[in-house]
Design a protein around this motif. Structure first.
Motif, PDB file in Angstrom:
ATOM      1  N   TYR B  10       0.853  -1.186   0.000  1.00  0.00           N
ATOM      2  CA  TYR B  10       0.000   0.000   0.000  1.00  0.00           C
ATOM      3  C   TYR B  10       0.891   1.240   0.000  1.00  0.00           C
ATOM      4  N   LEU B  11       0.588   2.156  -0.919  1.00  0.00           N
ATOM      5  CA  LEU B  11       1.337   3.408  -0.972  1.00  0.00           C
ATOM      6  C   LEU B  11       0.351   4.559  -1.120  1.00  0.00           C
ATOM      7  N   LYS B  18       7.449  11.349  -7.716  1.00  0.00           N
ATOM      8  CA  LYS B  18       7.978  10.213  -8.489  1.00  0.00           C
ATOM      9  C   LYS B  18       7.759   8.965  -7.650  1.00  0.00           C
ATOM     10  N   VAL B  19       7.220   7.919  -8.276  1.00  0.00           N
ATOM     11  CA  VAL B  19       6.868   6.708  -7.561  1.00  0.00           C
ATOM     12  C   VAL B  19       7.586   5.507  -8.190  1.00  0.00           C
ATOM     13  N   THR B  86      -4.197   6.364  -9.595  1.00  0.00           N
ATOM     14  CA  THR B  86      -4.634   5.613  -8.420  1.00  0.00           C
ATOM     15  C   THR B  86      -5.213   4.292  -8.896  1.00  0.00           C
ATOM     16  N   SER B  87      -4.640   3.192  -8.420  1.00  0.00           N
ATOM     17  CA  SER B  87      -5.020   1.896  -8.955  1.00  0.00           C
ATOM     18  C   SER B  87      -4.320   0.778  -8.186  1.00  0.00           C
ATOM     19  N   MET B  88      -4.680  -0.462  -8.542  1.00  0.00           N
ATOM     20  CA  MET B  88      -3.943  -1.646  -8.084  1.00  0.00           C
ATOM     21  C   MET B  88      -2.975  -2.021  -9.199  1.00  0.00           C
ATOM     22  N   TYR B  89      -1.703  -2.205  -8.822  1.00  0.00           N
ATOM     23  CA  TYR B  89      -0.679  -2.580  -9.799  1.00  0.00           C
ATOM     24  C   TYR B  89      -0.208  -4.006  -9.507  1.00  0.00           C
ATOM     25  N   ARG B 111      -1.233  -1.462  -4.027  1.00  0.00           N
ATOM     26  CA  ARG B 111      -2.347  -0.518  -4.175  1.00  0.00           C
ATOM     27  C   ARG B 111      -1.828   0.893  -3.966  1.00  0.00           C
ATOM     28  N   LEU B 112      -1.893   1.681  -5.014  1.00  0.00           N
ATOM     29  CA  LEU B 112      -1.375   3.043  -4.999  1.00  0.00           C
ATOM     30  C   LEU B 112      -2.526   4.039  -4.970  1.00  0.00           C
ATOM     31  N   THR B 113      -2.454   4.961  -4.038  1.00  0.00           N
ATOM     32  CA  THR B 113      -3.387   6.080  -3.983  1.00  0.00           C
ATOM     33  C   THR B 113      -2.603   7.354  -4.196  1.00  0.00           C
ATOM     34  N   VAL B 114      -3.050   8.161  -5.164  1.00  0.00           N
ATOM     35  CA  VAL B 114      -2.401   9.441  -5.441  1.00  0.00           C
ATOM     36  C   VAL B 114      -3.367  10.555  -5.044  1.00  0.00           C
TER      37      VAL B 114
END
Lengths: 114, 115
Positions: B10-11, B18-19, B86-89, B111-114
């Motif tokens: 989770y991020l 930059k991610v 924002t998505s699941m990678y 799971r990334l949330t921006v």
């Protein structure tokens, strides 16, 4: 280009009932076909695959699928569903010759009622 | 068993950051993939790599880049994160299973949330 259609977005069954999830593919040559399952918050796990030979394939967790070339289908079945089968199921197609890319359907979410 | 490890589950990042999403596999597979998963859209291929330093665009590469400096590691980079990323990678590795068939093995997802 190949494509995969899973006509049912969401299916609800009672525990102990039988299950069939539909998958139709579009591709001119012999496809490689897969079913994956995804539990909430997890990655995808391979349930079973068809590459050649017997058109009825057995997978893990009591699942099976039947490849029907005439119908361009690869439906997933289980005779008696357990509550732990609640998950999202994805059908995927790859091309003969080992293409690196799989094309996935949009998934069918399975809910199991007690 | 093949293991594909995504180190960040989770991020939460801010717009413009930059991610880096890291993925490591332990079975010496040549082919590795990054997918993005969104509700109702299924899995969409972002990039894949068929060898060290080799990469090829998938269906939705815009806004992403990748790095494969070592065979076991495949990184997805968002140069300037945006809210629509924002998505699941999901990372996957491809190799032969016990039957000799080429199959994908997936990591648990990031799971990334921006914001």
């Amino acid at each position: 280009a190949q494509s995969v259609t899973q006509p049912d977005i969401h299916i609800t069954v009672s525990e102990g009932a039988s299950l069939e999830l539909r998958c139709n593919y579009s591709y001119g040559a012999t496809p490689y076909l897969f079913w994956y399952v995804q539990s909430p918050g997890q990655g995808l796990q391979l349930l079973l695959k068809y590459f050649s030979g017997d058109t009825l394939v057995q997978g893990i967790k009591g699942f099976e699928a039947e490849f029907k070339r005439s119908q361009s289908s690869f439906n997933l079945r289980k005779p008696s569903v357990h509550w732990s089968d609640a998950a999202e199921y994805f059908c995927a197609v790859g091309v003969e010759g080992g293409s690196e890319k799989l094309v996935f359907g949009k998934g069918t979410k399975l809910t199991v009622n007690p | 068993d093949v293991k594909v490890t995504q180190s960040s589950r989770y991020l939460v990042k801010r717009t413009g950051e930059k991610v880096f999403l890291e993925c490591v596999q332990d079975m010496d597979h040549e082919n590795m993939f990054w997918y993005r998963q969104d509700p109702g859209l299924g899995l969409r291929l972002i990039y894949f790599s068929y060898d060290v330093k080799m990469k090829e665009k998938g269906d939705i590469p815009e806004g992403y880049s990748v790095s494969r400096e070592k065979k076991e590691r495949f990184s997805l980079i968002l140069e300037s994160a945006s809210t629509n990323q924002t998505s699941m990678y999901l990372c996957a590795s491809r190799g032969r299973d016990f039957s000799g068939a080429n199959v994908l093995t997936f990591g648990a997802g990031s799971r990334l949330t921006v914001l």
